[in-house]
Write a protein that holds these residues in place. Structure first.
Motif, PDB file in Angstrom:
ATOM      1  N   ARG A 222       0.833  -1.209   0.000  1.00  0.00           N
ATOM      2  CA  ARG A 222       0.000   0.000   0.000  1.00  0.00           C
ATOM      3  C   ARG A 222       0.872   1.266   0.000  1.00  0.00           C
ATOM      4  NH1 ARG A 222      -5.285  -1.325   0.836  1.00  0.00           N
ATOM      5  NH2 ARG A 222      -5.715  -3.306   1.859  1.00  0.00           N
ATOM      6  N   ALA A 223       1.917   1.262   0.814  1.00  0.00           N
ATOM      7  CA  ALA A 223       2.786   2.440   0.923  1.00  0.00           C
ATOM      8  C   ALA A 223       3.518   2.717  -0.384  1.00  0.00           C
ATOM      9  CB  ALA A 223       3.787   2.239   2.052  1.00  0.00           C
ATOM     10  N   LEU A 224       4.069   1.687  -0.991  1.00  0.00           N
ATOM     11  CA  LEU A 224       4.837   1.881  -2.225  1.00  0.00           C
ATOM     12  C   LEU A 224       3.925   2.278  -3.383  1.00  0.00           C
ATOM     13  CD1 LEU A 224       7.372  -1.039  -1.802  1.00  0.00           C
ATOM     14  CD2 LEU A 224       7.831   1.401  -1.570  1.00  0.00           C
ATOM     15  N   LEU A 225       2.727   1.715  -3.425  1.00  0.00           N
ATOM     16  CA  LEU A 225       1.777   2.122  -4.466  1.00  0.00           C
ATOM     17  C   LEU A 225       1.363   3.576  -4.281  1.00  0.00           C
ATOM     18  CD1 LEU A 225      -0.346  -1.109  -4.734  1.00  0.00           C
ATOM     19  CD2 LEU A 225       0.804   0.020  -6.638  1.00  0.00           C
TER      20      LEU A 225
ATOM     21  N   PHE B 282       2.824   9.735  -6.745  1.00  0.00           N
ATOM     22  CA  PHE B 282       3.336  11.099  -6.673  1.00  0.00           C
ATOM     23  C   PHE B 282       4.675  11.297  -7.370  1.00  0.00           C
ATOM     24  CE2 PHE B 282       0.613  10.458  -2.946  1.00  0.00           C
ATOM     25  CZ  PHE B 282      -0.321  11.450  -3.179  1.00  0.00           C
ATOM     26  N   GLU B 283       5.443  10.237  -7.522  1.00  0.00           N
ATOM     27  CA  GLU B 283       6.783  10.349  -8.107  1.00  0.00           C
ATOM     28  C   GLU B 283       6.862   9.532  -9.380  1.00  0.00           C
ATOM     29  OE1 GLU B 283       9.300  12.218  -7.074  1.00  0.00           O
ATOM     30  OE2 GLU B 283       8.185  12.989  -5.342  1.00  0.00           O
ATOM     31  N   ARG B 284       6.853  10.201 -10.528  1.00  0.00           N
ATOM     32  CA  ARG B 284       6.826   9.484 -11.802  1.00  0.00           C
ATOM     33  C   ARG B 284       8.022   8.540 -11.992  1.00  0.00           C
ATOM     34  NH1 ARG B 284       4.082   9.701 -16.538  1.00  0.00           N
ATOM     35  NH2 ARG B 284       5.187   8.834 -18.319  1.00  0.00           N
TER      36      ARG B 284
ATOM     37  N   GLU C 124       7.886  -1.339 -13.612  1.00  0.00           N
ATOM     38  CA  GLU C 124       8.794  -2.235 -14.341  1.00  0.00           C
ATOM     39  C   GLU C 124       9.225  -3.420 -13.488  1.00  0.00           C
ATOM     40  OE1 GLU C 124      10.917  -3.508 -17.626  1.00  0.00           O
ATOM     41  OE2 GLU C 124       9.578  -1.783 -17.545  1.00  0.00           O
ATOM     42  N   ILE C 125       9.565  -3.157 -12.229  1.00  0.00           N
ATOM     43  CA  ILE C 125      10.140  -4.199 -11.387  1.00  0.00           C
ATOM     44  C   ILE C 125       9.084  -5.087 -10.741  1.00  0.00           C
ATOM     45  CG2 ILE C 125      11.447  -4.578  -9.250  1.00  0.00           C
ATOM     46  CD1 ILE C 125      13.137  -2.176  -9.986  1.00  0.00           C
ATOM     47  N   VAL C 126       7.968  -4.505 -10.306  1.00  0.00           N
ATOM     48  CA  VAL C 126       6.975  -5.288  -9.570  1.00  0.00           C
ATOM     49  C   VAL C 126       5.821  -5.711 -10.469  1.00  0.00           C
ATOM     50  CG1 VAL C 126       5.370  -5.295  -7.630  1.00  0.00           C
ATOM     51  CG2 VAL C 126       7.575  -4.169  -7.395  1.00  0.00           C
ATOM     52  N   MET C 127       5.106  -4.743 -11.018  1.00  0.00           N
ATOM     53  CA  MET C 127       3.883  -5.059 -11.741  1.00  0.00           C
ATOM     54  C   MET C 127       4.154  -5.813 -13.043  1.00  0.00           C
ATOM     55  SD  MET C 127       1.964  -3.955  -9.444  1.00  0.00           S
ATOM     56  CE  MET C 127       0.332  -4.192 -10.128  1.00  0.00           C
TER      57      MET C 127
END
Length: 194
Positions: free
Chosen positions: A96-99, A104-106, A114-117
């Protein structure tokens, strides 16, 4: 490398017990027993460090799937394990925090995507394509649409409710989607707008 491992361990530990906003590079450095500058040698930001800690913990909680067997059974098991890991306290909070940070930060959003999704999507897509080749599901559908039909409700429930998805919910989604994919239906005629 021991220092780097200590930093990742400290960051993961803080992710497990503290809200994202309360975690600072200073707190991570203190817990790891290193100076802030040591962390900044490896990471440009707190978000980048926490993403690496998250990925390291993901590897422990959600090991890679073994290839072979029935693709749709493997896909269902993969999504069940994903739902189970989303219920893990550290993984839930970190996800939740990283999403939220990604909104806010492109540059961070691009890296997270790229790394997770994208990795999750590639694993799931391989199951769908394999099932098409084995004639377990229709081969006239777009694999990415199949992924959307199955994965989107899982993440929608995770992001918008207090009750994360569980194995029963995953099975319900799979059963509904596969019922539509297993039978070659004629397309429904579209009614022209008046």
């Amino acid at each position: 490398m021991e220092t780097h491992r200590a930093i990742l361990h400290a960051a993961a530990e803080l992710l497990e017990r503290a809200p994202y906003r309360d975690i600072s590079v200073e707190r991570i450095a203190a817990l790891a027993g290193v100076g802030k500058q040591t962390i900044y040698r490896w990471y440009d930001s707190k978000a980048d460090l926490l993403l690496d800690a998250y990925l390291a913990r993901c590897t422990e909680v959600l090991p890679p799937m073994v290839a072979g067997g029935e693709p749709m059974v493997n896909f269902r098991n993969y999504v069940r394990r994903l739902a189970e890991y989303l219920n893990d306290p550290m993984m839930e909070g970190a996800s939740r925090a990283l999403l939220a940070e990604a909104q806010f930060e492109r540059p961070f959003r691009e890296r997270f995507s790229e790394i997770v999704m994208k990795r999750r999507q590639e694993i799931a897509r391989a199951f769908v394509i394999s099932a098409m080749h084995k004639k377990q599901i229709r081969d006239d559908v777009d694999p990415d649409t199949v992924l959307d039909l199955i994965m989107s409700p899982i993440f929608q429930r995770f992001h918008t409710t207090v009750t994360p998805p569980d194995a029963a919910y995953v099975d319900k989604i799979f059963d509904m989607v596969l019922a539509g994919l297993a039978v070659r239906n004629e397309p429904v005629a579209r009614v022209a707008a008046e």
